[in-house]
Design a protein around this motif. Sequence first.
Motif, PDB file in Angstrom:
ATOM      1  N   TRP A 250       0.891  -1.232  -0.164  1.00 30.66           N
ATOM      2  CA  TRP A 250      -0.034  -0.008   0.091  1.00 30.66           C
ATOM      3  C   TRP A 250       0.785   1.200   0.092  1.00 30.66           C
ATOM      4  O   TRP A 250       0.400   2.120  -0.514  1.00 30.66           O
ATOM      5  CB  TRP A 250      -0.930  -0.023   1.249  1.00 30.66           C
ATOM      6  CG  TRP A 250      -1.849  -0.944   1.122  1.00 30.66           C
ATOM      7  CD1 TRP A 250      -1.965  -1.856   0.334  1.00 30.66           C
ATOM      8  CD2 TRP A 250      -3.129  -1.338   2.377  1.00 30.66           C
ATOM      9  NE1 TRP A 250      -3.173  -3.080   0.679  1.00 30.66           N
ATOM     10  CE2 TRP A 250      -3.480  -2.523   2.102  1.00 30.66           C
ATOM     11  CE3 TRP A 250      -3.043  -0.785   3.729  1.00 30.66           C
ATOM     12  CZ2 TRP A 250      -4.478  -3.230   2.912  1.00 30.66           C
ATOM     13  CZ3 TRP A 250      -4.164  -1.501   4.514  1.00 30.66           C
ATOM     14  CH2 TRP A 250      -4.750  -2.525   3.980  1.00 30.66           C
ATOM     15  N   ASP A 251       1.939   1.251   0.582  1.00 32.28           N
ATOM     16  CA  ASP A 251       2.707   2.301   0.831  1.00 32.28           C
ATOM     17  C   ASP A 251       3.862   2.551  -0.302  1.00 32.28           C
ATOM     18  O   ASP A 251       4.728   3.270  -0.332  1.00 32.28           O
ATOM     19  CB  ASP A 251       3.490   2.662   2.061  1.00 32.28           C
ATOM     20  CG  ASP A 251       4.116   1.291   2.588  1.00 32.28           C
ATOM     21  OD1 ASP A 251       4.382   0.433   1.849  1.00 32.28           O
ATOM     22  OD2 ASP A 251       4.608   1.088   3.720  1.00 32.28           O
ATOM     23  N   GLY A 252       3.913   1.384  -1.179  1.00 32.69           N
ATOM     24  CA  GLY A 252       5.105   1.358  -2.227  1.00 32.69           C
ATOM     25  C   GLY A 252       6.371   1.052  -1.743  1.00 32.69           C
ATOM     26  O   GLY A 252       7.363   0.877  -2.740  1.00 32.69           O
ATOM     27  N   HIS A 253       6.711   0.443  -0.479  1.00 31.37           N
ATOM     28  CA  HIS A 253       8.009   0.192  -0.025  1.00 31.37           C
ATOM     29  C   HIS A 253       8.202  -1.375  -0.202  1.00 31.37           C
ATOM     30  O   HIS A 253       9.500  -1.567  -0.259  1.00 31.37           O
ATOM     31  CB  HIS A 253       7.882   0.328   1.787  1.00 31.37           C
ATOM     32  CG  HIS A 253       7.703   2.048   1.838  1.00 31.37           C
ATOM     33  ND1 HIS A 253       7.359   2.102   3.100  1.00 31.37           N
ATOM     34  CD2 HIS A 253       7.982   2.853   1.097  1.00 31.37           C
ATOM     35  CE1 HIS A 253       7.698   3.368   3.350  1.00 31.37           C
ATOM     36  NE2 HIS A 253       7.817   3.989   2.157  1.00 31.37           N
ATOM     37  N   TRP A 254       7.112  -2.165  -0.308  1.00 32.54           N
ATOM     38  CA  TRP A 254       7.441  -3.501  -0.766  1.00 32.54           C
ATOM     39  C   TRP A 254       7.013  -3.824  -2.110  1.00 32.54           C
ATOM     40  O   TRP A 254       6.068  -3.516  -2.699  1.00 32.54           O
ATOM     41  CB  TRP A 254       7.042  -4.348   0.408  1.00 32.54           C
ATOM     42  CG  TRP A 254       7.428  -4.056   1.707  1.00 32.54           C
ATOM     43  CD1 TRP A 254       6.834  -3.506   2.620  1.00 32.54           C
ATOM     44  CD2 TRP A 254       8.631  -4.779   2.353  1.00 32.54           C
ATOM     45  NE1 TRP A 254       7.683  -3.273   3.876  1.00 32.54           N
ATOM     46  CE2 TRP A 254       8.564  -4.027   3.569  1.00 32.54           C
ATOM     47  CE3 TRP A 254       9.659  -5.447   1.756  1.00 32.54           C
ATOM     48  CZ2 TRP A 254       9.662  -4.337   4.430  1.00 32.54           C
ATOM     49  CZ3 TRP A 254      10.625  -5.734   2.930  1.00 32.54           C
ATOM     50  CH2 TRP A 254      10.844  -5.197   4.064  1.00 32.54           C
ATOM     51  N   VAL A 255       7.650  -4.950  -2.764  1.00 29.70           N
ATOM     52  CA  VAL A 255       6.834  -5.777  -3.986  1.00 29.70           C
ATOM     53  C   VAL A 255       6.932  -7.295  -3.460  1.00 29.70           C
ATOM     54  O   VAL A 255       7.881  -7.741  -2.999  1.00 29.70           O
ATOM     55  CB  VAL A 255       7.875  -5.620  -5.168  1.00 29.70           C
ATOM     56  CG1 VAL A 255       7.273  -6.394  -6.441  1.00 29.70           C
ATOM     57  CG2 VAL A 255       8.293  -4.059  -5.474  1.00 29.70           C
TER      58      VAL A 255
ATOM     59  N   VAL B 158       5.207 -20.977  -3.907  1.00 29.47           N
ATOM     60  CA  VAL B 158       6.380 -19.966  -3.599  1.00 29.47           C
ATOM     61  C   VAL B 158       6.175 -18.728  -4.093  1.00 29.47           C
ATOM     62  O   VAL B 158       5.488 -18.596  -5.031  1.00 29.47           O
ATOM     63  CB  VAL B 158       7.811 -20.792  -4.059  1.00 29.47           C
ATOM     64  CG1 VAL B 158       8.706 -19.399  -3.669  1.00 29.47           C
ATOM     65  CG2 VAL B 158       8.251 -21.837  -3.618  1.00 29.47           C
ATOM     66  N   ALA B 159       6.151 -18.020  -2.936  1.00 25.12           N
ATOM     67  CA  ALA B 159       6.311 -16.326  -3.374  1.00 25.12           C
ATOM     68  C   ALA B 159       7.423 -15.821  -2.994  1.00 25.12           C
ATOM     69  O   ALA B 159       8.100 -16.293  -1.863  1.00 25.12           O
ATOM     70  CB  ALA B 159       4.953 -15.789  -2.728  1.00 25.12           C
ATOM     71  N   TRP B 160       7.654 -14.604  -3.091  1.00 23.43           N
ATOM     72  CA  TRP B 160       8.746 -13.565  -2.615  1.00 23.43           C
ATOM     73  C   TRP B 160       8.486 -12.074  -2.334  1.00 23.43           C
ATOM     74  O   TRP B 160       7.500 -11.733  -2.743  1.00 23.43           O
ATOM     75  CB  TRP B 160      10.098 -13.831  -3.521  1.00 23.43           C
ATOM     76  CG  TRP B 160      10.490 -15.032  -3.796  1.00 23.43           C
ATOM     77  CD1 TRP B 160      11.358 -15.816  -3.360  1.00 23.43           C
ATOM     78  CD2 TRP B 160      10.139 -15.819  -5.307  1.00 23.43           C
ATOM     79  NE1 TRP B 160      11.577 -17.091  -4.104  1.00 23.43           N
ATOM     80  CE2 TRP B 160      10.943 -16.955  -5.225  1.00 23.43           C
ATOM     81  CE3 TRP B 160       9.277 -15.505  -6.219  1.00 23.43           C
ATOM     82  CZ2 TRP B 160      10.687 -17.850  -6.246  1.00 23.43           C
ATOM     83  CZ3 TRP B 160       8.911 -16.396  -7.205  1.00 23.43           C
ATOM     84  CH2 TRP B 160       9.747 -17.512  -7.301  1.00 23.43           C
ATOM     85  N   VAL B 161       9.289 -11.621  -1.398  1.00 24.51           N
ATOM     86  CA  VAL B 161       9.016 -10.128  -1.059  1.00 24.51           C
ATOM     87  C   VAL B 161      10.318  -9.549  -1.059  1.00 24.51           C
ATOM     88  O   VAL B 161      11.142 -10.067  -0.465  1.00 24.51           O
ATOM     89  CB  VAL B 161       8.276 -10.207   0.102  1.00 24.51           C
ATOM     90  CG1 VAL B 161       8.802 -10.538   1.369  1.00 24.51           C
ATOM     91  CG2 VAL B 161       7.659  -8.728   0.305  1.00 24.51           C
ATOM     92  N   TRP B 162      10.354  -8.420  -1.695  1.00 23.49           N
ATOM     93  CA  TRP B 162      11.882  -7.461  -1.940  1.00 23.49           C
ATOM     94  C   TRP B 162      11.316  -5.996  -1.524  1.00 23.49           C
ATOM     95  O   TRP B 162      10.147  -5.778  -1.446  1.00 23.49           O
ATOM     96  CB  TRP B 162      12.139  -7.396  -3.128  1.00 23.49           C
ATOM     97  CG  TRP B 162      12.425  -8.699  -3.920  1.00 23.49           C
ATOM     98  CD1 TRP B 162      13.873  -9.321  -4.142  1.00 23.49           C
ATOM     99  CD2 TRP B 162      11.771  -9.565  -4.612  1.00 23.49           C
ATOM    100  NE1 TRP B 162      13.897 -10.128  -4.788  1.00 23.49           N
ATOM    101  CE2 TRP B 162      12.534 -10.436  -5.142  1.00 23.49           C
ATOM    102  CE3 TRP B 162      10.341  -9.462  -4.905  1.00 23.49           C
ATOM    103  CZ2 TRP B 162      12.096 -11.625  -6.243  1.00 23.49           C
ATOM    104  CZ3 TRP B 162       9.810 -10.593  -5.773  1.00 23.49           C
ATOM    105  CH2 TRP B 162      10.509 -11.557  -6.351  1.00 23.49           C
TER     106      TRP B 162
END
Length: 688
Positions: A186-191, A214-218
């Motif tokens: 929501w705040d654009g800090h994570w993908v 599997v999923a990933w977060v950056w």
Amino acid sequence: MARRRLLLLLVVSAGLYLALVPGSETVATRAVSKADANKSSTLIARLGDPRLRQLGAGAPVFSPDSTAVAALGDGRADVIEWDVASARERRRYLDPRGPGQYVSVTGYTPDGDRLLVTYDLARVVVFDTATGAVACQVECTGALAPDLRSLAGRGWDGRLAVWSLETGRPLAVLGTDPIYDVAFSWDGHWVAAGHYSETVPEGGPVTSPAYKGVAWVWPAAGGPRRTLVLPGEQHSNGVSVVWVRPNRVLVWTRPHMAVFDAATGERVASAVPSRAGGGFWQVWQQDGRLYVRESNASEGVEFDPDALTPLGGRPPGAADPFGPVLSPDGAVRAERVGRYLRLVDGRTNRPLHPYLDRFPTRAVNALRFSTDGRRMLTTGGDSVVWDLPSGAIRCRLGDHTMVTNAHLTPDGHLAVGTDYTKTGNGSPLVVWNADTGAEVYRETVGDPRWGRRGLGLDPGGGFWVHGDGAFLRYEVPSGRVLRSVREFERNAFVLLSPDGSRLASGGPAGLAVLRTDSGQWQNLDVYSATYRGGCERADPPCASPVAFSPDGRRLLTGCGYAYESGWQLRSWSLTASRVAGEWSHVGSYPIFTPDGRFVVAGVVGPERADTELALTPATKLSISSPPLPKLLRVSDPESGVELFRFDPGAEVSTFAVTPDGKYLVVAHVDTTLTVWDWQALLRANLRR
């Protein structure tokens, strides 16, 4: 001297645009400008107003300062930006690669300097709002950041990256793993991104790590990723992601879903389908709430986004993809009405430009006239009665009522047709007062599954309607049934001749013509071995009556219609029951002129890139152009040689010559109309 000044003032005033000021209750029409006069002295007036018209699919988007609104334009995929205060067009944004498909206006950047448009579901083009020029474009599908300044997705080189929408270059490369879904926080800090597998083994559980959900977060700015793994064995090849909190992401496939903390990668909560062997079919957010629909359920159920437990609430109705849309300051609401964008005061609920509501809100698809040619009825998404040639609007039939094949009585004081606004009521026959727009008579009869279609008025004042397997002749305005004739077959295409002497019925069962005086049917051999046109290629084959000559003795029929190849057209002599001519690549419904000398048609040509209206002798229909006609061509009635052509000024939806032969009225795709002096047009060009 005073008289000369007064005369000069009157002459100048006659050429001015009689546009309305906001709040005016009179009607806008435009006399011929100097530029129009130089192009053709036969243009009498322009009717209607193109402002806030010509909308394509998709919702409108307001600029951050609420002074402009942008929406998809016409079928050629232009994006049009209008000024909210004046309703005038500010700018058009054009795809540098030409008209694309699946075009959507994504939004403005927070400062309003850029407008984002997505093309073909695979490319984002960023336009400079000050100039309309392309600032950059990104060949990528994915998710836009909340500030619309970056995009996360996979480019053509296979890299998953965060792309700058200022330069079109990657800001951070996140990886090369196959991706099924991607989303910004929501705040654009994570993908976050979900894994994609091209194939999934059949016959039993999937145990390979490649299919373990599997999923990933950056961090959006780049950095090490965290791997998020769903519990259990997976049976689908795509993993989806939905952000439910600023720092928490929901990861799901058909059999499992779980919420993870983006900063730590820890699983916070998980859930499984309520029934064994079931699955999660759909997960979405609406009005700040999380909804989940299982594969065995008819609708979604609200879930707690932290504990992933059902709360029992049901989702509201689906949001309208075309609006209404509220401006950022809440002062203006945009509502779509056909091909018209109505702007309403968000506080008082009053239209900002009420005079624009009176004009057609969709492209006109039929033109009808009183016998003297002084009154005109235009139908399409709504129906408007005009005075000719002034262009003054008499009234509107109902509130944006969709009337099928309505007609004016000979004196022009009544309009009669079938109301198709609500198909569930059987398409009732309705008679309106053409001076006021008020209903005089309404009847609801017939099978609502089929509806009914008005065919036209005969010289005796009877109005013919097709429905319930019969042709019905009604008395106007009483609505009393005067006659009923069973149709030849249940066919979708029916037509009444101008003199009322014949009714044509065509479709997959064939084509037949009814003599209305005797009730006898005349069968036409539309599938004869001598005809090798579109009827043989159509699936199912059909033959549609499209135009009668004024005396009812000649009939034009079309079949095998497709956008690319057009109609296969035949001209029938009904007195001899034979085909007089055949043509191909006809792109719109042709018409006979009132004197029967010419046929006017928009046509589809395999070799030409432009479009035309072909006006040719009724015995020699010339075919040579693609859809959306632009030019009118006039040919010699004996030799078929082209005599002259001229440009009506915009793409054409339909056209007609008034019964007295004085005016040619052309309806344009942008909902406006142009009125031409037909006789002066012939005189001015044929004497050269």
